[in-house]
Design an enzyme around this catalytic site. Structure first.
Site, PDB file in Angstrom:
ATOM      1  N   ILE A 156      -9.114 -17.593  -2.730  1.00 43.56           N
ATOM      2  CA  ILE A 156     -10.098 -18.124  -2.025  1.00 43.56           C
ATOM      3  C   ILE A 156     -11.222 -17.505  -2.838  1.00 43.56           C
ATOM      4  O   ILE A 156     -11.310 -16.382  -3.221  1.00 43.56           O
ATOM      5  CB  ILE A 156     -10.334 -17.589  -0.607  1.00 43.56           C
ATOM      6  CG1 ILE A 156     -11.581 -17.689   0.151  1.00 43.56           C
ATOM      7  CG2 ILE A 156     -10.072 -15.987  -0.447  1.00 43.56           C
ATOM      8  CD1 ILE A 156     -11.689 -17.572   1.740  1.00 43.56           C
ATOM      9  N   SER A 157     -12.170 -18.555  -3.370  1.00 40.06           N
ATOM     10  CA  SER A 157     -12.957 -18.027  -4.376  1.00 40.06           C
ATOM     11  C   SER A 157     -13.923 -16.928  -3.881  1.00 40.06           C
ATOM     12  O   SER A 157     -14.410 -16.733  -2.781  1.00 40.06           O
ATOM     13  CB  SER A 157     -13.908 -19.170  -4.755  1.00 40.06           C
ATOM     14  OG  SER A 157     -12.922 -20.327  -5.288  1.00 40.06           O
TER      15      SER A 157
END
Ligand code: SAM
Length: 224
Positions: free
Chosen positions: A63-64
């Site tokens: 997840i960025s």
């Protein structure tokens, strides 16, 4: 939206970091405030949900980093009536953030398990203006084109022509691109006419590889 809650201390600190790092678009900050990032990570990661860092998710993906999500969202220069395509649904978090800003979000994920989890999670949380497809996002989603903006959350060797062709004239494509598999330049490509684009360099980034017909052909960065 039952899952959205009043920001606690961690979330307030997180929002302050985004503002300090230069995120100015109020709608982006409000969307980041509204979406519960902790609902998009596994139980072991929950306590790190409001750290400004990427976190591991299933299938060896991430997840960025929240700052990068905010930066890319702001770079798309979105309007409330826009339709946006995201390539790389991952956990579904960035799609949820986008769904608070625009009318409709389409998102594509190549890993079936991630696509299924993101679809279920987004539905459970009530984000009903997001559609998730499992497939090769480098080819876009022609059935729903043209898009006002496209964001690619994985790094490929070049800008996929299929994606440029699926933008409206004036549409923006925000994409990490470069010859090294784990290091890219973040570009904003604006389709200024039928056949012309303008490109702006928004700085260096590190994303997981974009694997597909118009991306890397395998995880080693080969383009065979
Ligand atoms: N936006 C995501 C989020 O909010 O959790 C983070 C995305 S993660 C950094 C990049 C994702 O791109 C991975 O889940 C990866 O499987 C996916 N991906 C890589 N190549 C793809 C392709 N050709 N089509 C669709 N998804 C792709």
């Amino acid at each position: 939206m039952t899952s959205e809650r009043h920001p606690g201390k961690a979330k307030q600190a997180f929002l302050a970091i985004l503002a300090r790092r230069g995120i100015k678009d109020k709608r982006v900050l409000e969307a980041m405030e509204a979406v519960p990032r902790e609902a998009f990570v596994g139980a072991r990661q929950t306590r790190y949900a409001y750290d400004d860092s990427p976190l591991p998710i299933e299938e060896g993906q991430t997840i960025s980093q929240p700052y990068i999500v905010a930066l890319m969202t702001e770079a798309m220069q979105l309007e409330p009536d826009n339709t946006v395509l995201e390539i790389g649904s991952g956990s579904g978090y960035a799609a949820a953030v986008l769904s608070r800003i625009v009318k409709q979000v389409y998102t594509i994920e190549r890993h079936p398990m991630l696509a299924k989890l993101a679809r279920e999670r987004l539905a459970d949380l009530g984000y009903d203006n997001v559609r998730v497809l499992c497939g090769d996002g480098t080819l876009g989603w022609p059935e729903h084109a043209p898009f006002d903006a496209i964001v690619v959350t994985a790094g490929g060797p070049r800008v996929p022509e299929s994606l440029v062709r699926q933008l409206v004239i004036g549409g923006r494509l925000v994409i990490p691109t470069g010859p090294a598999i784990h290091q890219q330049k973040l570009l904003r490509i604006t389709r200024v006419s039928e056949d012309e684009t303008e490109s702006e360099d928004l700085g260096g980034v590190r994303f997981v590889p974009l694997i597909g017909e118009e991306g890397w052909r395998d995880t080693e960065g080969r383009m065979t």
